[in-house]
Design a protein around this motif. Structure first.
Motif, mmCIF file in Angstrom:
data_model
loop_
_atom_site.group_PDB
_atom_site.id
_atom_site.type_symbol
_atom_site.label_atom_id
_atom_site.label_comp_id
_atom_site.label_asym_id
_atom_site.label_seq_id
_atom_site.Cartn_x
_atom_site.Cartn_y
_atom_site.Cartn_z
ATOM 1 N N VAL A 132 117.184 -0.842 165.566
ATOM 2 C CA VAL A 132 117.257 -1.571 166.887
ATOM 3 C C VAL A 132 116.431 -2.616 165.893
ATOM 4 C CG1 VAL A 132 115.746 -1.781 168.980
ATOM 5 C CG2 VAL A 132 116.359 -0.017 169.183
ATOM 6 N N ASP A 133 117.189 -3.640 166.327
ATOM 7 C CA ASP A 133 116.580 -4.696 165.493
ATOM 8 C C ASP A 133 116.675 -6.286 166.372
ATOM 9 O OD1 ASP A 133 119.747 -5.429 166.257
ATOM 10 O OD2 ASP A 133 120.399 -5.618 164.377
ATOM 11 N N ILE A 134 116.647 -5.635 167.438
ATOM 12 C CA ILE A 134 115.961 -7.073 168.229
ATOM 13 C C ILE A 134 114.877 -6.751 168.597
ATOM 14 C CG2 ILE A 134 116.026 -7.685 170.824
ATOM 15 C CD1 ILE A 134 119.069 -6.008 170.445
ATOM 16 N N PRO A 135 113.291 -8.165 168.080
ATOM 17 C CA PRO A 135 112.351 -7.703 168.442
ATOM 18 C C PRO A 135 111.545 -7.585 170.119
ATOM 19 C CG PRO A 135 112.755 -8.722 166.703
ATOM 20 C CD PRO A 135 114.528 -8.958 167.637
ATOM 21 N N SER A 136 112.603 -8.114 171.197
ATOM 22 C CA SER A 136 112.351 -8.060 171.882
ATOM 23 C C SER A 136 112.772 -7.456 173.390
ATOM 24 C CB SER A 136 112.907 -9.557 173.263
ATOM 25 O OG SER A 136 114.387 -9.490 172.643
ATOM 26 N N TYR A 137 113.446 -5.883 172.433
ATOM 27 C CA TYR A 137 113.520 -4.432 173.372
ATOM 28 C C TYR A 137 112.472 -4.153 173.585
ATOM 29 C CZ TYR A 137 115.423 0.326 173.224
ATOM 30 O OH TYR A 137 115.605 1.440 173.943
ATOM 31 N N ARG A 138 113.257 -3.447 174.243
ATOM 32 C CA ARG A 138 111.708 -2.785 175.803
ATOM 33 C C ARG A 138 111.341 -1.388 175.605
ATOM 34 N NH1 ARG A 138 111.693 -7.351 179.631
ATOM 35 N NH2 ARG A 138 110.856 -5.871 181.422
ATOM 36 N N VAL A 139 110.589 -0.837 174.894
ATOM 37 C CA VAL A 139 109.906 0.443 174.590
ATOM 38 C C VAL A 139 110.149 1.304 176.490
ATOM 39 C CG1 VAL A 139 108.997 0.193 172.455
ATOM 40 C CG2 VAL A 139 108.158 0.615 174.045
ATOM 41 N N ARG A 140 110.222 1.918 176.202
ATOM 42 C CA ARG A 140 110.213 2.689 177.743
ATOM 43 C C ARG A 140 109.256 4.378 177.716
ATOM 44 N NH1 ARG A 140 116.336 3.401 179.406
ATOM 45 N NH2 ARG A 140 116.023 4.181 177.227
ATOM 46 N N GLU A 141 108.799 5.105 178.682
ATOM 47 C CA GLU A 141 107.429 6.510 178.643
ATOM 48 C C GLU A 141 108.465 6.724 178.157
ATOM 49 O OE1 GLU A 141 105.346 8.806 182.013
ATOM 50 O OE2 GLU A 141 106.453 7.319 182.245
ATOM 51 N N HIS A 142 107.793 7.735 176.661
ATOM 52 C CA HIS A 142 108.367 8.774 176.163
ATOM 53 C C HIS A 142 108.872 8.275 175.014
ATOM 54 C CE1 HIS A 142 106.497 11.344 179.249
ATOM 55 N NE2 HIS A 142 107.499 10.973 179.879
ATOM 56 N N ASP A 143 108.784 6.711 174.576
ATOM 57 C CA ASP A 143 109.811 6.823 173.829
ATOM 58 C C ASP A 143 109.235 7.698 172.688
ATOM 59 O OD1 ASP A 143 112.106 5.210 174.832
ATOM 60 O OD2 ASP A 143 111.740 3.254 174.475
ATOM 61 N N ILE A 144 110.287 7.465 171.154
ATOM 62 C CA ILE A 144 109.509 7.164 169.780
ATOM 63 C C ILE A 144 110.302 6.713 169.355
ATOM 64 C CG2 ILE A 144 109.701 8.609 167.709
ATOM 65 C CD1 ILE A 144 110.042 11.600 169.409
ATOM 66 N N ILE A 145 109.160 5.583 168.460
ATOM 67 C CA ILE A 145 109.383 4.380 167.521
ATOM 68 C C ILE A 145 109.226 5.206 165.932
ATOM 69 C CG2 ILE A 145 108.797 1.998 166.711
ATOM 70 C CD1 ILE A 145 108.980 3.072 170.300
ATOM 71 N N GLU A 146 109.927 4.833 165.339
ATOM 72 C CA GLU A 146 108.967 5.559 163.369
ATOM 73 C C GLU A 146 110.500 4.550 162.975
ATOM 74 O OE1 GLU A 146 110.939 9.341 163.136
ATOM 75 O OE2 GLU A 146 112.644 9.137 164.100
ATOM 76 N N VAL A 147 109.677 4.260 161.478
ATOM 77 C CA VAL A 147 110.005 3.335 160.682
ATOM 78 C C VAL A 147 111.199 4.893 159.727
ATOM 79 C CG1 VAL A 147 109.881 1.999 158.388
ATOM 80 C CG2 VAL A 147 107.841 2.975 159.705
ATOM 81 N N ARG A 148 112.206 3.516 159.246
ATOM 82 C CA ARG A 148 113.663 4.235 158.475
ATOM 83 C C ARG A 148 112.892 5.472 157.756
ATOM 84 N NH1 ARG A 148 118.465 0.295 158.493
ATOM 85 N NH2 ARG A 148 119.107 2.013 157.049
ATOM 86 N N GLU A 149 113.378 6.326 157.276
ATOM 87 C CA GLU A 149 112.910 6.683 156.064
ATOM 88 C C GLU A 149 113.056 6.363 155.021
ATOM 89 O OE1 GLU A 149 113.470 11.665 153.925
ATOM 90 O OE2 GLU A 149 114.543 10.891 156.027
ATOM 91 N N THR A 150 114.107 5.575 154.635
ATOM 92 C CA THR A 150 114.774 4.831 152.980
ATOM 93 C C THR A 150 113.640 3.672 153.224
ATOM 94 O OG1 THR A 150 116.451 3.461 154.786
ATOM 95 C CG2 THR A 150 117.125 5.968 152.941
ATOM 96 N N LYS A 151 113.000 3.590 154.072
ATOM 97 C CA LYS A 151 112.225 2.047 153.911
ATOM 98 C C LYS A 151 110.747 1.989 153.820
ATOM 99 C CE LYS A 151 115.954 -0.693 154.696
ATOM 100 N NZ LYS A 151 116.118 -1.066 153.233
#
Length: 208
Positions: A132-151
């Motif tokens: 997801v490359d949209i800073p204003s994207y809204r997360v929801r309950e139980h979402d998992i956010i992580e840094v890409r492994e290659t980065k």
């Protein structure tokens, strides 16, 4: 997309408080507001007492600048908050807190919201396994956010792992620093948001 390109520290001085826009610099003695704790400009030191309207306006501007949101987008967030159940000011803060760039910052993966916004725009962040490359994207309950492994070997993330625990992570997020992963337990309630703003002043401003 339009964005503010001026000096961040000037914004803090205008609001006469630290907005924490420059990461570690805001905590140091080099922070300009520590040296010049008055608004910028020729008449910064001698400005008269602010009216009720000015206080409301400054609170709105302060909140907007903390989260790095432009005027039209902030007004749209307010309109959305008025349509939802609950106190409008608290719902507005919940909307702002649930932005993806804010979550990346709150998790400690970036030193400032500006840096977090850049990480998202550059495609470093996954939400539930998808880029997801949209800073204003809204997360929801139980979402998992992580840094890409290659980065994950990039310097900002090495710093994030090394400094894990130095910044308080809000209770509505669960962070696994070694995996650069964060779980959204729930959307935040007002007691879990430490942003020092008086949201009622914003409601009063828009209600006029």
């Amino acid at each position: 997309m339009a964005r503010y390109t001026g000096a961040d520290c000037k914004l803090c001085r205008r609001e006469k408080t630290k907005l924490f826009l420059k990461g570690s610099k805001c905590e140091s003695a080099k922070c300009p507001i520590e040296i010049r704790p008055y608004p910028p400009g020729e008449h910064g030191r001698g400005r008269p007492k602010e009216s009720e309207y000015q206080l409301q306006l400054r609170e709105k501007q302060k909140t907007r600048r903390i989260y790095g949101v432009l005027e039209k987008q902030f007004a749209n967030y307010y309109e959305e908050a008025t349509r939802k159940t609950g106190k409008t000011g608290e719902v507005l803060l919940q909307i702002l807190e649930s932005r993806l760039d804010n979550v990346v910052y709150r998790a400690g993966f970036a030193q400032s919201r500006d840096a977090a916004r850049q990480q998202v725009r550059h495609g470093h962040i996954l939400v539930n396994g998808k880029k997801v490359d949209i800073p204003s994207y809204r997360v929801r309950e139980h979402d998992i956010i992580e840094v890409r492994e290659t980065k994950r070997n990039l310097l900002p993330y090495e710093v994030a792992r090394a400094t894990a625990g130095e910044r308080t992570v809000p209770a509505w997020l669960g962070v696994v620093p070694e995996k650069l992963r964060v779980l959204v337990h729930q959307l935040p309630v007002r007691q879990q948001i430490d942003t020092q703003v008086q949201e009622q002043l914003i409601v009063e401003l828009y209600s006029k």
